[in-house]
Design an enzyme around this catalytic site. Structure first.
Site, PDB file in Angstrom:
ATOM      1  N   THR A 134      -0.296  -1.523  -4.422  1.00  0.00           N
ATOM      2  CA  THR A 134       0.445  -1.973  -5.599  1.00  0.00           C
ATOM      3  C   THR A 134       0.812  -0.805  -6.501  1.00  0.00           C
ATOM      4  O   THR A 134       1.929  -0.754  -7.045  1.00  0.00           O
ATOM      5  CB  THR A 134      -0.384  -3.021  -6.370  1.00  0.00           C
ATOM      6  OG1 THR A 134      -0.589  -4.170  -5.533  1.00  0.00           O
ATOM      7  CG2 THR A 134       0.305  -3.452  -7.653  1.00  0.00           C
ATOM      8  N   GLY A 187      -7.149  -0.818  -0.886  1.00  0.00           N
ATOM      9  CA  GLY A 187      -6.182  -1.671  -0.218  1.00  0.00           C
ATOM     10  C   GLY A 187      -5.074  -2.127  -1.145  1.00  0.00           C
ATOM     11  O   GLY A 187      -4.083  -1.422  -1.367  1.00  0.00           O
ATOM     12  N   CYS A 188      -5.248  -3.315  -1.720  1.00  0.00           N
ATOM     13  CA  CYS A 188      -4.177  -3.920  -2.512  1.00  0.00           C
ATOM     14  C   CYS A 188      -3.889  -3.169  -3.804  1.00  0.00           C
ATOM     15  O   CYS A 188      -2.755  -3.162  -4.277  1.00  0.00           O
ATOM     16  CB  CYS A 188      -4.513  -5.371  -2.799  1.00  0.00           C
ATOM     17  SG  CYS A 188      -4.598  -6.386  -1.303  1.00  0.00           S
ATOM     18  N   ILE A 189      -4.910  -2.520  -4.379  1.00  0.00           N
ATOM     19  CA  ILE A 189      -4.671  -1.765  -5.619  1.00  0.00           C
ATOM     20  C   ILE A 189      -3.847  -0.515  -5.331  1.00  0.00           C
ATOM     21  O   ILE A 189      -2.845  -0.246  -6.011  1.00  0.00           O
ATOM     22  CB  ILE A 189      -6.005  -1.407  -6.298  1.00  0.00           C
ATOM     23  CG1 ILE A 189      -6.764  -2.664  -6.704  1.00  0.00           C
ATOM     24  CG2 ILE A 189      -5.760  -0.507  -7.511  1.00  0.00           C
ATOM     25  CD1 ILE A 189      -6.002  -3.610  -7.603  1.00  0.00           C
TER      26      ILE A 189
END
Length: 219
Positions: A160, A155-157
């Site tokens: 990013t 998700g966020c990794i």
């Protein structure tokens, strides 16, 4: 053409298909600690990942970054009442309700708590860049390479890492310092990031990189 057992016939492996080129890490790195908050590490919490090994590795990486004197940025998630600033993402992921306002589950873990002077970015979406000041913060500091730690890998990794390269920085995801709820999406996304978007380095490799820069006075 070649293929390996279990692959689709005629489909080349990434290295032969034009993917997985190596990016040379730069001389001006920063570290971003993505959403290393209590919600993912507290047993019984709805978002609990069931494994704290990434937290331990992230804490080691953070100390190495501080010793090297590079910029450190932390992110956490917080929404306004009713999740109005979270749009459809807030509606899609019901567990995000635990981040409305300032909640205990939204607190950064004490093992990686920010020091005075370290930037803390509050975000609402997956990428640490989306709707935040991260890109301008890194640019103003002359950063060329971004070490990435935190959760979750799929998700966020991943979001990013993709936005890191799209904003003109070299993404470096530190394998042991990121985590997910299941090893399958964790490994699949690390594979994809290495093939298409950045570099996936071990904690030992990232540590050696930081110590080398510090030894040369470039941290």
């Amino acid at each position: 053409m070649s293929s390996t057992d279990g692959d689709r016939p005629g489909v080349l492996p990434p290295s032969e298909a034009g993917f997985a080129n190596r990016l040379e890490l730069g001389a001006r790195p920063a570290l971003v600690m993505v959403d290393i908050v209590r919600a993912y590490f507290e047993p019984g919490a709805q978002l609990y990942m069931g494994d704290a090994s990434s937290l331990d590795a992230a804490a080691i990486l953070l100390e190495e970054a501080r010793s090297a004197g590079i910029p450190v940025v932390h992110t956490r998630v917080s929404f306004s009442g009713g999740g109005a600033d979270g749009g459809y993402f807030f509606k899609k992921v019901g567990a995000l309700e635990h981040f409305v306002g300032e909640t205990p589950l939204g607190e950064i873990m004490p093992e990686v708590a920010p020091l005075p002077g370290e930037v803390v970015i509050v975000k609402q979406y997956a990428s640490a860049f989306f709707g935040t000041t991260l890109a301008s913060t890194l640019a103003a500091a002359g950063v060329d390479t971004l070490l990435i730690a935190g959760v979750s890998t799929s998700g966020c990794i991943r979001a990013t890492a993709v936005d890191t390269i799209q904003h003109g920085f070299i993404p470096v995801v530190v394998r042991e310092a990121v985590g997910d709820r299941h090893p399958a999406p964790h490994e699949a996304n690390l594979f994809d990031i290495q093939a298409k978007y950045g570099e996936v380095k071990t904690l030992a490799e990232a540590t050696a990189y930081l110590r080398d820069l510090a030894g040369r006075g470039e941290g």
